[in-house]
Design an enzyme around this catalytic site. Structure first.
Site, PDB file in Angstrom:
ATOM      1  CB  SER A  96      -4.007  -7.277   5.684  1.00 29.72           C
ATOM      2  OG  SER A  96      -2.252  -6.494   4.585  1.00 29.72           O
ATOM      3  CG  HIS A 113      -4.267 -10.921   3.380  1.00 30.45           C
ATOM      4  ND1 HIS A 113      -5.564 -11.053   2.384  1.00 30.45           N
ATOM      5  CD2 HIS A 113      -4.454  -8.906   2.779  1.00 30.45           C
ATOM      6  CE1 HIS A 113      -5.990 -10.513   1.404  1.00 30.45           C
ATOM      7  NE2 HIS A 113      -4.653 -10.100   1.473  1.00 30.45           N
ATOM      8  CG  ASP A 120      -1.622  -7.420   0.653  1.00 26.85           C
ATOM      9  OD1 ASP A 120      -3.075  -8.203   0.479  1.00 26.85           O
ATOM     10  OD2 ASP A 120      -1.890  -7.094   2.282  1.00 26.85           O
ATOM     11  CG  MET A 155       1.703  -4.820  -3.078  1.00 26.85           C
ATOM     12  SD  MET A 155       1.696  -3.100  -2.521  1.00 26.85           S
ATOM     13  CE  MET A 155      -0.251  -3.990  -1.058  1.00 26.85           C
ATOM     14  CG  HIS A 177      -3.937 -10.234  -2.025  1.00 30.94           C
ATOM     15  ND1 HIS A 177      -4.678  -8.849  -1.927  1.00 30.94           N
ATOM     16  CD2 HIS A 177      -4.544 -10.417  -3.882  1.00 30.94           C
ATOM     17  CE1 HIS A 177      -5.257  -7.998  -2.834  1.00 30.94           C
ATOM     18  NE2 HIS A 177      -5.006  -9.190  -3.881  1.00 30.94           N
ATOM     19  CG  MET A 224      -2.268  -7.409  -5.543  1.00 31.67           C
ATOM     20  SD  MET A 224      -2.339  -6.026  -3.743  1.00 31.67           S
ATOM     21  CE  MET A 224      -1.455  -7.101  -2.020  1.00 31.67           C
ATOM     22  CG  MET A 278      -8.527  -6.756  -5.149  1.00 31.66           C
ATOM     23  SD  MET A 278      -7.860  -6.746  -3.170  1.00 31.66           S
ATOM     24  CE  MET A 278      -7.893  -5.540  -2.254  1.00 31.66           C
ATOM     25  N   GLY A 332      -2.491  -0.040   2.189  1.00 36.45           N
ATOM     26  CA  GLY A 332      -3.465   0.068   3.841  1.00 36.45           C
ATOM     27  C   GLY A 332      -3.924   1.386   3.532  1.00 36.45           C
ATOM     28  CG  ASP A 336      -7.878  -7.333   0.440  1.00 40.45           C
ATOM     29  OD1 ASP A 336      -7.387  -6.440   1.780  1.00 40.45           O
ATOM     30  OD2 ASP A 336      -7.032  -7.631  -0.501  1.00 40.45           O
ATOM     31  N   GLY A 392      -9.933  -1.287   3.369  1.00 39.11           N
ATOM     32  CA  GLY A 392     -11.336  -0.836   3.773  1.00 39.11           C
ATOM     33  C   GLY A 392     -12.152  -1.128   4.623  1.00 39.11           C
ATOM     34  CB  SER A 446      -4.600   0.670   8.718  1.00 40.73           C
ATOM     35  OG  SER A 446      -5.800   0.364   8.067  1.00 40.73           O
TER      36      SER A 446
END
Ligand code: DX5
Ligand code: ZN
Length: 220
Positions: A11, A36, A38, A40, A69, A71, A140, A147, A178, A180, A201
């Site tokens: 990501s 990936h 993200d 937002m 993705h 959001m 999720m 992140g 997606d 953690g 991360s």
């Protein structure tokens, strides 16, 4: 159950945006299958990431197919913009789509693969009547927006129940997880039926991205 092929989608959200070209180059030179992205809007999630003017350059630099993705509320409005990036998957949130079937038709008509994303509290059973139309389901494993959050353990049960649904339907839908993801939970996620793991991360907050990617792909 036979284990699926292990795939990873790093990501970009956790990358160093001051050196975006180098960060993308690291992923281009890795074993990762996707990149990936993200997006937002500060409404669907309490954060804003990057938008299409930046992503135009990301898309030019990435040799990996983009897994986008969204959001955001009303994701249908942006089908053409996502298509213009050359994205392989357009993932929309179940919670943001009143007419998910119509959203899927628009994504397919634009020549992209469909993805539906579920927040941690949304049961996978809600997908029973649309699973055959979904090329991908993104589960999720953190609350979307940031992140570096801790993996939510109920994800394991969701992966198992979704795997079961997909197999019962004889469908080819991919399962992506997606949030953690680390080498500590990746092995179990792949073994119970996840196809693609997103990792932000745990890839970008390490000096050697290729090693970090391989540590997830080869996790026990
Ligand atoms: C969170 C995003 C994730 C995020 C994952 O809202 O959807 O893709 O980048 O980051 P990590 O892997 O650090 O949890
Ligand atoms: Zn994401």
């Amino acid at each position: 159950m036979k284990e699926t092929n292990r795939l990873i989608s790093p990501s970009l959200l956790s990358a160093d945006f001051g050196h975006l070209a180098n960060e993308i180059e690291d992923i281009n030179n890795s074993q990762a299958q996707y990149l990936h992205i993200d997006i937002m809007d500060g409404v669907f999630v309490p954060n804003i990431s990057f938008g299409f003017p930046v992503l135009k350059y990301v898309a030019k630099l990435s040799t990996k197919p983009l897994d986008v993705h969204l959001m955001i509320v009303e994701p249908d409005k942006f089908v053409n913009e996502v298509k213009a990036l050359g994205a392989e998957f357009m993932n929309v949130h179940y919670e943001a789509c009143t007419h998910l079937h119509r959203s899927f038709q628009r994504i397919h008509d634009a020549g992209m693969k469909t993805g539906v994303t579920l927040n941690p509290h949304t049961p996978v059973e809600l997908l029973e009547d649309i699973i055959d139309e979904a090329n991908l389901v993104l589960l999720m494993s953190v609350n979307p927006g940031f992140g570096g959050q801790k993996f939510i353990e109920n994800t394991y049960s969701k992966v198992e129940r979704l795997r079961n649904m997909i197999d019962r339907h004889n469908s080819h839908t991919l399962i992506e997880v997606d949030g953690g993801v680390t080498p500590d939970n990746a092995g179990k996620l792949y073994k119970i039926g996840a196809d693609i793991l997103v990792a932000g991360s745990s890839v970008f907050n390490t000096p050697n991205r290729q090693e970090a990617i391989n540590n997830i792909l080869n996790a026990k």
